[in-house]
Design a protein around this motif. Sequence first.
Motif, PDB file in Angstrom:
ATOM      1  N   GLU A 104      -4.886 -10.025   4.889  1.00  0.00           N
ATOM      2  CA  GLU A 104      -5.194  -8.664   5.314  1.00  0.00           C
ATOM      3  C   GLU A 104      -4.261  -7.642   4.670  1.00  0.00           C
ATOM      4  O   GLU A 104      -4.619  -6.475   4.515  1.00  0.00           O
ATOM      5  CB  GLU A 104      -5.101  -8.538   6.849  1.00  0.00           C
ATOM      6  CG  GLU A 104      -6.072  -9.409   7.611  1.00  0.00           C
ATOM      7  CD  GLU A 104      -5.511 -10.783   7.956  1.00  0.00           C
ATOM      8  OE1 GLU A 104      -6.013 -11.395   8.904  1.00  0.00           O
ATOM      9  OE2 GLU A 104      -4.555 -11.244   7.262  1.00  0.00           O
ATOM     10  N   LEU A 105      -3.064  -8.104   4.304  1.00  0.00           N
ATOM     11  CA  LEU A 105      -2.081  -7.213   3.683  1.00  0.00           C
ATOM     12  C   LEU A 105      -2.128  -7.275   2.161  1.00  0.00           C
ATOM     13  O   LEU A 105      -2.076  -6.242   1.489  1.00  0.00           O
ATOM     14  CB  LEU A 105      -0.668  -7.564   4.169  1.00  0.00           C
ATOM     15  CG  LEU A 105      -0.439  -7.499   5.681  1.00  0.00           C
ATOM     16  CD1 LEU A 105       1.001  -7.878   6.007  1.00  0.00           C
ATOM     17  CD2 LEU A 105      -0.755  -6.118   6.235  1.00  0.00           C
ATOM     18  N   THR A 106      -2.227  -8.479   1.618  1.00  0.00           N
ATOM     19  CA  THR A 106      -2.177  -8.604   0.163  1.00  0.00           C
ATOM     20  C   THR A 106      -3.365  -7.924  -0.520  1.00  0.00           C
ATOM     21  O   THR A 106      -3.231  -7.440  -1.642  1.00  0.00           O
ATOM     22  CB  THR A 106      -2.112 -10.082  -0.271  1.00  0.00           C
ATOM     23  OG1 THR A 106      -3.251 -10.792   0.245  1.00  0.00           O
ATOM     24  CG2 THR A 106      -0.840 -10.736   0.267  1.00  0.00           C
ATOM     25  N   ARG A 107      -4.500  -7.871   0.150  1.00  0.00           N
ATOM     26  CA  ARG A 107      -5.658  -7.211  -0.478  1.00  0.00           C
ATOM     27  C   ARG A 107      -5.488  -5.698  -0.574  1.00  0.00           C
ATOM     28  O   ARG A 107      -6.226  -5.024  -1.285  1.00  0.00           O
ATOM     29  CB  ARG A 107      -6.943  -7.548   0.272  1.00  0.00           C
ATOM     30  CG  ARG A 107      -7.013  -7.031   1.702  1.00  0.00           C
ATOM     31  CD  ARG A 107      -8.272  -7.502   2.377  1.00  0.00           C
ATOM     32  NE  ARG A 107      -8.311  -7.112   3.777  1.00  0.00           N
ATOM     33  CZ  ARG A 107      -9.316  -7.435   4.604  1.00  0.00           C
ATOM     34  NH1 ARG A 107     -10.351  -8.126   4.153  1.00  0.00           N
ATOM     35  NH2 ARG A 107      -9.289  -7.055   5.866  1.00  0.00           N
ATOM     36  N   LEU A 108      -4.490  -5.169   0.140  1.00  0.00           N
ATOM     37  CA  LEU A 108      -4.206  -3.730   0.072  1.00  0.00           C
ATOM     38  C   LEU A 108      -3.325  -3.373  -1.126  1.00  0.00           C
ATOM     39  O   LEU A 108      -3.276  -2.210  -1.537  1.00  0.00           O
ATOM     40  CB  LEU A 108      -3.500  -3.261   1.354  1.00  0.00           C
ATOM     41  CG  LEU A 108      -4.203  -3.531   2.690  1.00  0.00           C
ATOM     42  CD1 LEU A 108      -3.334  -3.014   3.832  1.00  0.00           C
ATOM     43  CD2 LEU A 108      -5.580  -2.898   2.727  1.00  0.00           C
ATOM     44  N   LEU A 109      -2.617  -4.351  -1.665  1.00  0.00           N
ATOM     45  CA  LEU A 109      -1.590  -4.074  -2.664  1.00  0.00           C
ATOM     46  C   LEU A 109      -2.110  -3.397  -3.932  1.00  0.00           C
ATOM     47  O   LEU A 109      -1.490  -2.436  -4.411  1.00  0.00           O
ATOM     48  CB  LEU A 109      -0.826  -5.356  -3.004  1.00  0.00           C
ATOM     49  CG  LEU A 109      -0.044  -5.982  -1.840  1.00  0.00           C
ATOM     50  CD1 LEU A 109       0.575  -7.312  -2.261  1.00  0.00           C
ATOM     51  CD2 LEU A 109       1.027  -5.035  -1.308  1.00  0.00           C
ATOM     52  N   PRO A 110      -3.236  -3.838  -4.504  1.00  0.00           N
ATOM     53  CA  PRO A 110      -3.720  -3.146  -5.707  1.00  0.00           C
ATOM     54  C   PRO A 110      -4.035  -1.676  -5.469  1.00  0.00           C
ATOM     55  O   PRO A 110      -3.707  -0.816  -6.300  1.00  0.00           O
ATOM     56  CB  PRO A 110      -4.985  -3.937  -6.080  1.00  0.00           C
ATOM     57  CG  PRO A 110      -4.763  -5.295  -5.506  1.00  0.00           C
ATOM     58  CD  PRO A 110      -4.041  -5.048  -4.213  1.00  0.00           C
ATOM     59  N   GLY A 111      -4.648  -1.376  -4.326  1.00  0.00           N
ATOM     60  CA  GLY A 111      -4.970   0.018  -4.010  1.00  0.00           C
ATOM     61  C   GLY A 111      -3.729   0.857  -3.798  1.00  0.00           C
ATOM     62  O   GLY A 111      -3.663   2.010  -4.243  1.00  0.00           O
ATOM     63  N   LEU A 112      -2.725   0.277  -3.147  1.00  0.00           N
ATOM     64  CA  LEU A 112      -1.473   1.001  -2.922  1.00  0.00           C
ATOM     65  C   LEU A 112      -0.793   1.314  -4.250  1.00  0.00           C
ATOM     66  O   LEU A 112      -0.294   2.425  -4.456  1.00  0.00           O
ATOM     67  CB  LEU A 112      -0.539   0.175  -2.040  1.00  0.00           C
ATOM     68  CG  LEU A 112      -0.976  -0.046  -0.594  1.00  0.00           C
ATOM     69  CD1 LEU A 112      -0.109  -1.105   0.071  1.00  0.00           C
ATOM     70  CD2 LEU A 112      -0.935   1.264   0.191  1.00  0.00           C
ATOM     71  N   ALA A 113      -0.791   0.329  -5.155  1.00  0.00           N
ATOM     72  CA  ALA A 113      -0.181   0.539  -6.466  1.00  0.00           C
ATOM     73  C   ALA A 113      -0.931   1.600  -7.253  1.00  0.00           C
ATOM     74  O   ALA A 113      -0.321   2.472  -7.893  1.00  0.00           O
ATOM     75  CB  ALA A 113      -0.153  -0.780  -7.239  1.00  0.00           C
TER      76      ALA A 113
END
Length: 200
Positions: A104-113
């Motif tokens: 649930e958290l790791t899938r957010l990482l590309p968008g955050l970057a």
Amino acid sequence: MSNHWQQACAAWQIYSNEMAALSGHLNDELWASLLAALRGCEGKIAVTGVGTSGIAARKIAHMLACVERPAIYLNATDAAHGDLGFLDDRDLLIMLSRGGNSDELTRLLPGLAAKGVKLISVTENPDSAIAQAANLVISTGVKREIDPLNMLATTSIVLALAIFDAVCVCLMEESGYSKETLLKVHPGGDVGLTLRGKTP
């Protein structure tokens, strides 16, 4: 003395020992970096996590808001379904996960970057996805959870909360936070009554 009472006392002793060890695990340089990241945030502060970490994230966001930091809890599932639009490159996200690899958290990482959102990861796994993506990694250095399996987020969550409670103490001190300040943000409950000079 019952066995259950002995177990409870032993659990509290683990909490006490692990809390006392925090000052040896963290250091002045890391603490200064954490405070500087929060102090220097020009936009919003969001806090997220899942499971027990999500519950802790709510409390951390609440405490930061209480000391007049623009903080809010961000539901990780909702973030993956559009709420990432809430964040931009002026903002800061605090992400809590002991293992650091929750889907649930790791899938957010590309968008955050892609959006340039600064990331503070609170995790015990320096090799995890959220640690590798972070601008700053905070670890509690926990050695023992209190549950018999040493797996449930018990001690580690108490330590994470203690870290950010102490952060709020530091932010209050340096900002000249007063009872008048607190009354503006906390007019309700016994706190509000006491600050207004009324008996709860």
